[in-house]
Design an enzyme around this catalytic site. Structure first.
Site, PDB file in Angstrom:
ATOM      1  N   TYR A 152      -6.307  14.439  53.649  1.00 19.74           N
ATOM      2  CA  TYR A 152      -6.361  13.373  52.666  1.00 19.74           C
ATOM      3  C   TYR A 152      -6.638  12.239  53.389  1.00 19.74           C
ATOM      4  O   TYR A 152      -6.493  11.852  54.355  1.00 19.74           O
ATOM      5  CB  TYR A 152      -4.779  13.456  52.392  1.00 19.74           C
ATOM      6  CG  TYR A 152      -4.611  12.157  51.270  1.00 19.74           C
ATOM      7  CD1 TYR A 152      -4.023  10.800  51.722  1.00 19.74           C
ATOM      8  CD2 TYR A 152      -4.896  12.301  49.920  1.00 19.74           C
ATOM      9  CE1 TYR A 152      -3.816   9.955  50.543  1.00 19.74           C
ATOM     10  CE2 TYR A 152      -4.767  11.491  48.968  1.00 19.74           C
ATOM     11  CZ  TYR A 152      -4.215  10.231  49.346  1.00 19.74           C
ATOM     12  OH  TYR A 152      -3.967   9.099  48.325  1.00 19.74           O
ATOM     13  N   ASP A 247     -11.173   9.978  60.469  1.00 19.96           N
ATOM     14  CA  ASP A 247     -10.078   9.196  59.667  1.00 19.96           C
ATOM     15  C   ASP A 247      -8.777   9.072  60.300  1.00 19.96           C
ATOM     16  O   ASP A 247      -7.932  10.012  60.499  1.00 19.96           O
ATOM     17  CB  ASP A 247      -9.771   9.852  58.312  1.00 19.96           C
ATOM     18  CG  ASP A 247      -8.781   9.209  57.589  1.00 19.96           C
ATOM     19  OD1 ASP A 247      -8.328   9.521  56.245  1.00 19.96           O
ATOM     20  OD2 ASP A 247      -8.273   8.043  57.930  1.00 19.96           O
ATOM     21  N   LYS A 275      -2.580   1.620  57.988  1.00 21.37           N
ATOM     22  CA  LYS A 275      -1.072   1.579  58.286  1.00 21.37           C
ATOM     23  C   LYS A 275      -0.573   0.753  59.463  1.00 21.37           C
ATOM     24  O   LYS A 275      -0.253  -0.307  59.326  1.00 21.37           O
ATOM     25  CB  LYS A 275      -0.594   3.081  58.587  1.00 21.37           C
ATOM     26  CG  LYS A 275      -0.793   4.168  57.289  1.00 21.37           C
ATOM     27  CD  LYS A 275      -0.396   5.334  57.544  1.00 21.37           C
ATOM     28  CE  LYS A 275      -0.864   6.122  56.458  1.00 21.37           C
ATOM     29  NZ  LYS A 275       0.062   6.182  55.312  1.00 21.37           N
TER      30      LYS A 275
HETATM   31  P1  KE4 Z   1      -3.744   4.217  51.669  1.00 22.41           P
HETATM   32  O1  KE4 Z   1      -5.031   4.023  50.555  1.00 22.41           O
HETATM   33  O2  KE4 Z   1      -2.608   5.010  50.957  1.00 22.41           O
HETATM   34  O3  KE4 Z   1      -3.441   3.013  52.466  1.00 22.41           O
HETATM   35  O4  KE4 Z   1      -4.535   5.333  52.915  1.00 22.41           O
HETATM   36  C1  KE4 Z   1      -5.192   6.468  52.612  1.00 22.41           C
HETATM   37  C2  KE4 Z   1      -5.009   7.494  53.656  1.00 22.41           C
HETATM   38  C3  KE4 Z   1      -6.346   7.693  54.405  1.00 22.41           C
HETATM   39  N1  KE4 Z   1      -6.174   8.510  55.179  1.00 22.41           N
HETATM   40  C4  KE4 Z   1      -5.013   9.027  55.633  1.00 22.41           C
HETATM   41  C5  KE4 Z   1      -5.077  10.315  56.740  1.00 22.41           C
HETATM   42  C6  KE4 Z   1      -4.038   8.961  55.272  1.00 22.41           C
HETATM   43  O5  KE4 Z   1      -2.733   9.687  55.617  1.00 22.41           O
HETATM   44  C7  KE4 Z   1      -3.826   8.235  54.097  1.00 22.41           C
HETATM   45  C8  KE4 Z   1      -2.558   7.792  53.305  1.00 22.41           C
HETATM   46  N2  KE4 Z   1      -1.320   8.550  53.582  1.00 22.41           N
HETATM   47  C9  KE4 Z   1      -0.470   8.832  52.649  1.00 22.41           C
HETATM   48  C10 KE4 Z   1       0.642   9.564  53.108  1.00 22.41           C
HETATM   49  N3  KE4 Z   1       0.331  10.830  53.750  1.00 22.41           N
HETATM   50  C11 KE4 Z   1       0.059   7.564  51.814  1.00 22.41           C
HETATM   51  C12 KE4 Z   1       1.236   7.694  51.110  1.00 22.41           C
HETATM   52  C13 KE4 Z   1       0.919   7.524  49.598  1.00 22.41           C
HETATM   53  O6  KE4 Z   1      -0.112   7.844  49.112  1.00 22.41           O
HETATM   54  O7  KE4 Z   1       1.651   6.885  49.170  1.00 22.41           O
END
Ligand code: KE4
Length: 439
Positions: A152, A247, A275
């Site tokens: 993701y 990523d 994060k």
């Molecule tokens: P954000 O746009 O949610 O800040 O980051 C996206 C993202 C990008 N790359 C990786 C490896 C990520 O894990 C994420 C976001 N992680 C999720 C949880 N696995 C965020 C939680 C959510 O979607 O509310």
């Protein structure tokens, strides 16, 4: 702190607040993964948090292993981070102009990840990854990207096929609203399968701009890279003139101060972060060599912008956080704690005979309800998500808050005490036994 009180959990206030939430917020949430759709019932509504603990609107106390989905490696409301935020708030929350704070945080990131000679701050991991892909397409003049099933990279259109996290949780293999012409530019390969990547390059040779990968997958549950996987991706992309994007939104400053690229000794062309670098406030970044990054506006024509990018509040929280992570012994201590938890979970699995396997990389863990170890998304999708849901509920009843999905990670923070770990192991053993008994 003592173990969370073992009282019959009362959720009356959470239910009432969530009922109101569903009237004004889509699904009552601002991100689908929070919705408890895969584990049943309404989500708990959080009232406050401190350290490794979370309290809901009914006063129920939990040991928290979501930690804002990995952002809070120091735990909630760390005094130094709160002090940094409070100190900045009175001086202004956002100027929309350069500040020394963003220079300070960028310098710390470059010192930790030398591959990031220059960075650009944005406000979410999604912005970071979509910008990195745009830059890769501009730099190579190519349109195709390769991602991995179950990974993701945020919710930008190019990443929403066969994606992990909330899309895996909700069973959304392809997202409506993404034009098929755009979706066709994203090629998917199984994680840990180098041959499939070679095949895609054989088929599409000089049309692939980049391979984007979670160097440790954590959005299908935690799936470590097989030995040589990342090194092979580096060799293949270099050979074909494509860029390699790590990523590291989850792994950056999580697995070690230098991220997964330092752990595995593989240097990507571009890195995305999020994060942890925001210390719990909205901040993310993408970075790489200066020749590549200087293609981004205002130096180059690759446009990317953001009103709150590099805002002083988030920069202050990020600087305070990274300075604490840089302390000697931080990651060793965090790793020891996480190892104790992982070993305890493994013992609980053996003692209860539960058909589940545990995966751990540093302070990232997942308990897969699968007899077989999970090395890719195809195997992750075979997990018994019903048993996971029962396990999640049993743990919640025992005061342990896990991510409400089989396809997420459990995050150990520096705030998790030995007593918290022991209580979690005991709760895990009881919950596995309860799940086995009820099936
Ligand atoms: P954000 O746009 O949610 O800040 O980051 C996206 C993202 C990008 N790359 C990786 C490896 C990520 O894990 C994420 C976001 N992680 C999720 C949880 N696995 C965020 C939680 C959510 O979607 O509310």
């Amino acid at each position: 702190m003592s173990a969370p009180k073992q009282v019959k959990k009362e959720y009356r206030h959470s239910h009432e607040i969530f009922r109101r939430a569903t009237e004004v917020l889509v699904g009552g949430v601002n991100s689908p993964v929070r919705a408890f759709r895969a584990v049943g019932g309404d989500p708990i509504v959080v009232d406050h948090a401190a350290g490794a603990r979370l309290w809901d609107a009914d006063g129920n106390e939990y040991i928290d292993y979501v930690c804002s989905w990995g952002a809070l490696i120091l735990g909630h409301a760390h005094p130094k981070v709160v002090e940094a935020i409070a100190g900045q708030a009175g001086r202004g929350t956002s100027y929309g102009m350069p500040t020394e704070l963003e220079v300070e945080l960028a310098a710390r990131i470059r010192a930790a990840l030398p591959s990031c000679e220059k960075v650009r701050f944005v406000s979410s991991g999604t912005e970071a990854t979509m910008s990195a892909v745009r830059l890769a397409r501009a730099a190579t003049g190519r349109d195709l990207i390769v991602k991995f099933e179950g990974c993701y990279h945020g919710h930008a259109d190019s990443f929403l096929s066969e994606a992990g996290s909330g899309l895996a949780t909700l069973g959304i293999a392809a997202c409506p609203g993404v034009p098929s012409a755009l979706a066709a530019l994203t090629l998917n390969a199984p994680y840990n399968d180098v041959a499939s990547v070679e095949k895609l390059f054989d088929q599409h040779r000089d049309k692939i701009a980049a391979v984007i990968v979670e160097p440790i997958a954590a959005n299908m549950g935690v799936v470590p890279p097989m030995p040589g996987f990342l090194r092979n991706l580096r060799e293949i992309t270099t050979r074909h003139g494509a860029l390699l994007i790590f990523d590291e939104v989850i792994t950056g400053f999580r697995v070690c101060y230098g991220g997964a690229q330092t752990t595995f000794g593989v240097t990507p062309d571009l890195t995305t972060l999020g994060k942890i670098i925001g210390g719990g406030l909205p901040a993310a970044a993408y970075g790489g060599g200066r020749d590549l990054m200087d293609r981004v506006a205002p130096l180059g024509p690759v446009y990317q912008a953001g009103t709150l990018s590099g805002n002083p509040l988030a920069m202050s929280a990020g600087i305070a956080t990274l300075d604490l992570l840089a302390a000697p012994g931080f990651y060793e201590s965090l790793g020891d704690r996480a190892k104790r938890l992982g070993d305890g979970i493994a013992s609980a699995l053996r003692e209860t005979g539960a058909s589940a396997t545990a995966a751990r990389v540093g302070s990232l863990l997942t308990l897969f309800f699968s007899r077989e170890p999970v090395h890719d998304y195809a195997r992750a999708k075979k997990c018994d998500t019903q048993r996971f849901a029962a396990f999640f509920r049993a743990m919640l009843d025992r005061g342990i808050f896990l991510a409400p999905s089989q396809f997420e990670a459990l995050f150990v923070s520096a705030a998790h005490s030995d007593a918290d770990i022991d209580h979690t192991i005991a709760a895990c053993r009881e919950s596995l036994a309860a799940v086995s008994a009820s099936s």
